[in-house]
Design an enzyme around this catalytic site. Structure first.
Site, PDB file in Angstrom:
ATOM      1  N   SER A 149       4.157  26.074   6.242  1.00  0.00           N
ATOM      2  CA  SER A 149       3.443  26.028   4.977  1.00  0.00           C
ATOM      3  C   SER A 149       4.100  26.922   3.937  1.00  0.00           C
ATOM      4  O   SER A 149       4.692  27.964   4.278  1.00  0.00           O
ATOM      5  CB  SER A 149       1.991  26.480   5.185  1.00  0.00           C
ATOM      6  OG  SER A 149       1.335  26.697   3.965  1.00  0.00           O
ATOM      7  N   TYR A 174      -4.148  32.350   7.785  1.00  0.00           N
ATOM      8  CA  TYR A 174      -3.510  31.029   7.869  1.00  0.00           C
ATOM      9  C   TYR A 174      -2.003  31.158   7.721  1.00  0.00           C
ATOM     10  O   TYR A 174      -1.232  30.612   8.520  1.00  0.00           O
ATOM     11  CB  TYR A 174      -4.079  30.112   6.784  1.00  0.00           C
ATOM     12  CG  TYR A 174      -3.315  28.817   6.631  1.00  0.00           C
ATOM     13  CD1 TYR A 174      -3.318  27.873   7.647  1.00  0.00           C
ATOM     14  CD2 TYR A 174      -2.587  28.548   5.475  1.00  0.00           C
ATOM     15  CE1 TYR A 174      -2.608  26.677   7.515  1.00  0.00           C
ATOM     16  CE2 TYR A 174      -1.888  27.364   5.334  1.00  0.00           C
ATOM     17  CZ  TYR A 174      -1.896  26.437   6.354  1.00  0.00           C
ATOM     18  OH  TYR A 174      -1.188  25.270   6.223  1.00  0.00           O
TER      19      TYR A 174
END
Length: 360
Positions: A149, A174
């Site tokens: 990501s 995350y």
């Protein structure tokens, strides 16, 4: 150098296959003759399960059009090692695309447990299964492609973001789990010679997307007459990437695995790579929302005389967020010929038209 990986006559495992990117990838794979596609997803309730089932219904219908392609869906959690090893023992996947993950920056602040389970334990199970796919001299997995990501860049101020940049200071759990995935994949590539490629996705959007994404949430609120909050007082920029461009990039990457080589120490040089995959053109969030509302009016999701100014509020930056994302995609362009083609207006138009059809 890349090792050519032929897709035809191969078995491809796609985890997170009911998810936004996963379902779109499977949809495109279905059009390739003589491919066996194994999809797995746990259909969790992070957002509406009905939307995930809707995607699966599209895949079921599409698979009927391609009798030369085999498609199997398995409901299961990649954090369950028994399920993963059963899939590997039964289907012997040649290519693995790991897209299953608990997504969302803000959700990780209040619900960390699910990120540890899915993003760390789940990915560990995938790596272990890939490792053991070579047992007893078997050919095993030719290429592991997995989702990272743009969140790994944290608060980096240097733009555009390059895979050469340091990413040691994540601002959300995350992001930390995604950076951990990259480290784990590198370790397994080094120890077990598993060709692995990580893709750092940049703000993927499009029809049948994730309702927790800003453009989707904005649409829901505007349609309901609620106020939308634009963070950092509108001084945010995002490198929006249309989902079809993402899928095109994944398909190209699948077919070129990092080459296996032996170093001077007679040990494997890790067949490992990381790439940014994004639009390469950051857009100010206020400009993005302006185009979005124009397309929502055009699609008749919003009325022609909608007072947009009365429904927006500029607010401070929120915890875990970053002001800018901007992908340097030169390496992906050079190695795979990746070039996103969908303009922001084209992409938002397709989203608005789908939203009208699905919700109204």
């Amino acid at each position: 150098m890349k090792q050519n990986v032929v897709i035809n006559d191969k078995t491809i495992l796609v985890t997170g296959s009911a998810g936004f990117i996963g379902a779109n990838l499977v949809y495109h794979l279905l059009s390739i003759p003589h491919v066996t596609i194994i999809g797995i997803d746990n259909l969790n309730d992070y957002y509406a399960v009905s939307l995930k089932k809707y995607r699966l219904g599209i895949l079921d219908k599409e698979s009927e059009k391609h009798p030369d392609t085999k498609y199997h869906f398995i409901k299961g959690n990649i954090a369950d090692s028994k399920i993963i090893f059963h899939i590997f023992d039964l289907y012997h996947p040649d290519i693995v695309v790991n897209l299953a993950a608990q997504a969302g920056v803000r959700y990780s602040i209040t619900n960390p447990d699910v990120y540890i389970e899915s993003n760390l334990l789940g990915f560990y199970n995938i790596l272990e299964a890939c490792r053991h796919s070579y047992d007893d001299g078997a050919k095993g997995v030719e290429h592991l492609v997995y989702a990272s990501s743009s969140s790994v860049y944290g608060g980096n101020k240097k733009v555009p973001f390059s895979t050469e940049d340091q990413v040691d200071h994540p601002v959300s759990l995350y992001a930390a789990t995604k950076k951990s995935n990259e480290l784990m994949a590198y370790c397994y590539a080094k120890l077990y010679n598993i060709p692995s490629t990580g893709l750092r996705f940049f703000t993927v959007y499009g029809p049948v997307g994730r309702p927790d994404m800003a453009y989707f949430g904005f649409t829901d609120k505007l349609r309901a007459g609620k106020i939308i909050q634009i963070f950092n007082y509108g001084h945010c920029e995002r490198d929006f990437t249309y989902v079809d461009d993402i899928v095109e990039g994944i398909l190209r990457v699948i077919q070129g695995a990092p080459e296996r080589k032996i170093g001077e120490d007679k040990l494997p040089i890790p067949p490992y790579a990381i790439y940014n995959i994004g639009g390469g053109h950051p857009v100010n969030l206020l400009d993005f929302v302006d185009v979005l509302q124009q397309e929502l009016i055009r699609a008749k999701v919003l009325p022609q005389n909608y007072d947009f100014e009365a429904h927006k509020k500029l607010v401070p930056m929120q915890l875990g967020d970053v002001p800018v994302t901007y992908a340097d995609t030169k390496a992906l362009e050079s190695d795979y010929g990746y070039c996103p083609k969908t303009t922001l207006r084209e992409g938002l138009r397709k989203f608005a038209e789908w939203y009208k059809e699905y919700y109204m």
